[in-house]
Motif scaffolding. Structure first.
Motif, PDB file in Angstrom:
ATOM      1  N   LEU A  60       0.821  -1.205   0.000  1.00 30.71           N
ATOM      2  CA  LEU A  60       0.000   0.000   0.000  1.00 30.71           C
ATOM      3  C   LEU A  60       0.858   1.259   0.000  1.00 30.71           C
ATOM      4  N   GLN A  61       1.978   1.235   0.690  1.00 32.41           N
ATOM      5  CA  GLN A  61       2.875   2.385   0.675  1.00 32.41           C
ATOM      6  C   GLN A  61       3.421   2.603  -0.733  1.00 32.41           C
ATOM      7  N   LYS A  62       3.728   1.523  -1.427  1.00 35.35           N
ATOM      8  CA  LYS A  62       4.181   1.618  -2.809  1.00 35.35           C
ATOM      9  C   LYS A  62       3.067   2.120  -3.718  1.00 35.35           C
ATOM     10  N   LEU A  63       1.848   1.653  -3.474  1.00 38.74           N
ATOM     11  CA  LEU A  63       0.699   2.062  -4.282  1.00 38.74           C
ATOM     12  C   LEU A  63       0.507   3.572  -4.248  1.00 38.74           C
ATOM     13  N   PRO A  84     -10.755  13.999   0.733  1.00 40.77           N
ATOM     14  CA  PRO A  84     -12.099  14.295   0.193  1.00 40.77           C
ATOM     15  C   PRO A  84     -12.452  15.765   0.355  1.00 40.77           C
ATOM     16  N   GLU A  85     -13.082  16.317  -0.667  1.00 42.68           N
ATOM     17  CA  GLU A  85     -13.514  17.711  -0.633  1.00 42.68           C
ATOM     18  C   GLU A  85     -14.930  17.842  -0.107  1.00 42.68           C
ATOM     19  N   GLU A  86     -15.697  16.759  -0.208  1.00 44.63           N
ATOM     20  CA  GLU A  86     -17.077  16.787   0.237  1.00 44.63           C
ATOM     21  C   GLU A  86     -17.199  16.095   1.603  1.00 44.63           C
ATOM     22  N   GLU A  87     -18.300  16.380   2.281  1.00 41.90           N
ATOM     23  CA  GLU A  87     -18.568  15.726   3.560  1.00 41.90           C
ATOM     24  C   GLU A  87     -18.775  14.232   3.336  1.00 41.90           C
ATOM     25  N   LEU A  88     -18.122  13.415   4.159  1.00 42.79           N
ATOM     26  CA  LEU A  88     -18.270  11.969   4.023  1.00 42.79           C
ATOM     27  C   LEU A  88     -19.510  11.490   4.764  1.00 42.79           C
ATOM     28  N   LYS A  89     -20.219  10.565   4.137  1.00 41.04           N
ATOM     29  CA  LYS A  89     -21.385   9.942   4.751  1.00 41.04           C
ATOM     30  C   LYS A  89     -21.528   8.539   4.168  1.00 41.04           C
ATOM     31  N   PHE A  90     -22.571   7.843   4.569  1.00 45.32           N
ATOM     32  CA  PHE A  90     -22.734   6.439   4.182  1.00 45.32           C
ATOM     33  C   PHE A  90     -22.659   6.239   2.670  1.00 45.32           C
ATOM     34  N   GLU A  91     -23.228   7.160   1.924  1.00 46.20           N
ATOM     35  CA  GLU A  91     -23.339   6.995   0.475  1.00 46.20           C
ATOM     36  C   GLU A  91     -22.010   7.148  -0.260  1.00 46.20           C
ATOM     37  N   ASN A  92     -21.058   7.910   0.281  1.00 46.22           N
ATOM     38  CA  ASN A  92     -19.816   8.167  -0.453  1.00 46.22           C
ATOM     39  C   ASN A  92     -18.547   7.798   0.311  1.00 46.22           C
ATOM     40  N   GLU A  93     -18.691   7.161   1.468  1.00 48.64           N
ATOM     41  CA  GLU A  93     -17.539   6.868   2.315  1.00 48.64           C
ATOM     42  C   GLU A  93     -16.516   5.946   1.655  1.00 48.64           C
ATOM     43  N   ALA A  94     -16.942   5.118   0.706  1.00 49.38           N
ATOM     44  CA  ALA A  94     -16.036   4.169   0.063  1.00 49.38           C
ATOM     45  C   ALA A  94     -15.670   4.578  -1.360  1.00 49.38           C
ATOM     46  N   SER A  95     -15.895   5.853  -1.691  1.00 44.59           N
ATOM     47  CA  SER A  95     -15.593   6.313  -3.044  1.00 44.59           C
ATOM     48  C   SER A  95     -14.678   7.541  -3.051  1.00 44.59           C
ATOM     49  N   THR A  96     -13.843   7.681  -2.016  1.00 39.94           N
ATOM     50  CA  THR A  96     -12.876   8.773  -1.990  1.00 39.94           C
ATOM     51  C   THR A  96     -11.762   8.492  -3.002  1.00 39.94           C
ATOM     52  N   LYS A  97     -10.883   9.452  -3.203  1.00 40.14           N
ATOM     53  CA  LYS A  97      -9.739   9.251  -4.094  1.00 40.14           C
ATOM     54  C   LYS A  97      -8.806   8.169  -3.550  1.00 40.14           C
ATOM     55  N   PHE A  98      -8.726   8.057  -2.220  1.00 40.59           N
ATOM     56  CA  PHE A  98      -7.932   6.980  -1.615  1.00 40.59           C
ATOM     57  C   PHE A  98      -8.477   5.623  -2.058  1.00 40.59           C
ATOM     58  N   HIS A  99      -9.791   5.481  -1.970  1.00 38.01           N
ATOM     59  CA  HIS A  99     -10.440   4.230  -2.361  1.00 38.01           C
ATOM     60  C   HIS A  99     -10.309   3.985  -3.862  1.00 38.01           C
ATOM     61  N   ILE A 121      -8.007   4.831  -6.007  1.00 39.16           N
ATOM     62  CA  ILE A 121      -6.687   4.321  -6.373  1.00 39.16           C
ATOM     63  C   ILE A 121      -6.583   2.839  -6.044  1.00 39.16           C
ATOM     64  N   PHE A 122      -7.038   2.460  -4.850  1.00 40.76           N
ATOM     65  CA  PHE A 122      -6.966   1.063  -4.425  1.00 40.76           C
ATOM     66  C   PHE A 122      -7.809   0.175  -5.332  1.00 40.76           C
ATOM     67  N   TYR A 123      -9.084   0.524  -5.510  1.00 41.41           N
ATOM     68  CA  TYR A 123      -9.991  -0.340  -6.266  1.00 41.41           C
ATOM     69  C   TYR A 123      -9.684  -0.340  -7.764  1.00 41.41           C
ATOM     70  N   ASP A 124      -9.215   0.788  -8.301  1.00 38.80           N
ATOM     71  CA  ASP A 124      -8.830   0.804  -9.714  1.00 38.80           C
ATOM     72  C   ASP A 124      -7.708  -0.183  -9.970  1.00 38.80           C
ATOM     73  N   ASN A 125      -6.739  -0.227  -9.067  1.00 41.30           N
ATOM     74  CA  ASN A 125      -5.642  -1.189  -9.210  1.00 41.30           C
ATOM     75  C   ASN A 125      -6.128  -2.611  -9.000  1.00 41.30           C
ATOM     76  N   LEU A 126      -6.992  -2.792  -7.999  1.00 41.08           N
ATOM     77  CA  LEU A 126      -7.498  -4.129  -7.702  1.00 41.08           C
ATOM     78  C   LEU A 126      -8.304  -4.682  -8.872  1.00 41.08           C
ATOM     79  N   ASN A 127      -9.087  -3.826  -9.496  1.00 41.93           N
ATOM     80  CA  ASN A 127      -9.920  -4.266 -10.617  1.00 41.93           C
ATOM     81  C   ASN A 127      -9.156  -4.316 -11.935  1.00 41.93           C
ATOM     82  N   ASN A 128      -7.904  -3.858 -11.905  1.00 43.71           N
ATOM     83  CA  ASN A 128      -7.056  -3.892 -13.096  1.00 43.71           C
ATOM     84  C   ASN A 128      -5.952  -4.937 -12.929  1.00 43.71           C
ATOM     85  N   ASN A 129      -6.364  -6.048 -12.262  1.00 42.55           N
ATOM     86  CA  ASN A 129      -5.461  -7.196 -12.083  1.00 42.55           C
ATOM     87  C   ASN A 129      -4.179  -6.826 -11.346  1.00 42.55           C
TER      88      ASN A 129
END
Length: 228
Positions: free
Chosen positions: A25-28, A46-61, A63-71
């Motif tokens: 993750l540090q390398k990522l 995040p620039e917007e207030e975090l809540k249930f609907e967007n808590e897992a869609s930050t830029k941090f997330h 980067i992680f999920y884009d790499n995970l879904n790109n093998n």
């Protein structure tokens, strides 16, 4: 089973040299200290207030999920190895496991999860019998821990505290759990996944995951352990 779905908080250890999740993750993110991710990569905050609907869609997330879904081969192989060599030791029957883990980022003055819940509730609809696991990438203590009740409906919330090199299973399927606001100066990062023993599994499951939109069956939300 050695692990019981109705017992909350069983702690385990793993070798971080064999499973260097933190280094990956540090390398990522290109950072020296993943705990200081918010300071080393402030442009990802995040620039917007975090809540249930967007808590897992930050830029941090993203980067992680884009790499995970790109093998992301390094992470996927490490996760598969962890399931095969560590998690399998805790069960005396085959099981289905979450095909990719859920990723949690809790920045200072924020929560990772904003809704107190249990996984089989009407909002999440996970199958009965699932067992939750959480692996710490950073220290999970006090306000950076997951808080849960000791048994369903008891409401006696306590922090499930662990450090990097540790993970735990708990009855998140029936026990209400959630986060407090992170009052530390560090980011808490962890990932979690769910195990469904073969004796609890049904191919007739029609309900889909709220987040991944996949049915709770092998080939969609789950993969099968060996000899399933």
């Amino acid at each position: 089973m050695k692990v019981k779905e109705n017992i909350n908080f069983q702690k385990h250890s793993f070798d971080t040299k064999i499973y260097p999740f933190k280094k990956l993750l540090q390398k990522l993110y290109g950072v020296n200290e993943i705990e200081k991710l918010h300071l080393e990569r402030p442009e990802l905050l995040p620039e917007e207030e975090l809540k249930f609907e967007n808590e897992a869609s930050t830029k941090f997330h993203k980067i992680f999920y884009d790499n995970l879904n790109n093998n992301w081969k390094d992470f996927k192989e490490l996760y598969e190895s962890f399931i095969k060599n560590e998690i399998s030791k805790l069960f005396d029957e085959p099981f289905a496991y979450q095909y990719l883990p859920s990723y949690r980022v809790q920045i200072p003055k924020e929560k990772a999860i904003h809704k107190w819940h249990f996984d089989s509730d009407k909002d999440h609809k996970h199958p009965n019998g699932e067992i939750n696991f959480c692996l710490a990438i950073t220290k999970m203590k006090n306000t950076t821990a997951i808080w849960a009740e000791t048994s369903p409906g008891k409401k006696d919330f306590f922090p499930m505290e662990i450090d990097y090199g540790q993970y735990f299973n708990f009855n998140g399927n029936k026990c209400t759990h959630g986060n407090k606001v992170n009052e530390s100066d560090n980011v808490r990062i962890s990932f979690d996944f769910r195990i469904l023993p073969k004796s609890k599994y049904s191919m007739n499951q029609k309900i889909t995951s709220v987040t991944s939109k996949k049915k709770f069956i092998i080939g969609e939300y789950y993969k099968a352990s060996e000899n399933f």
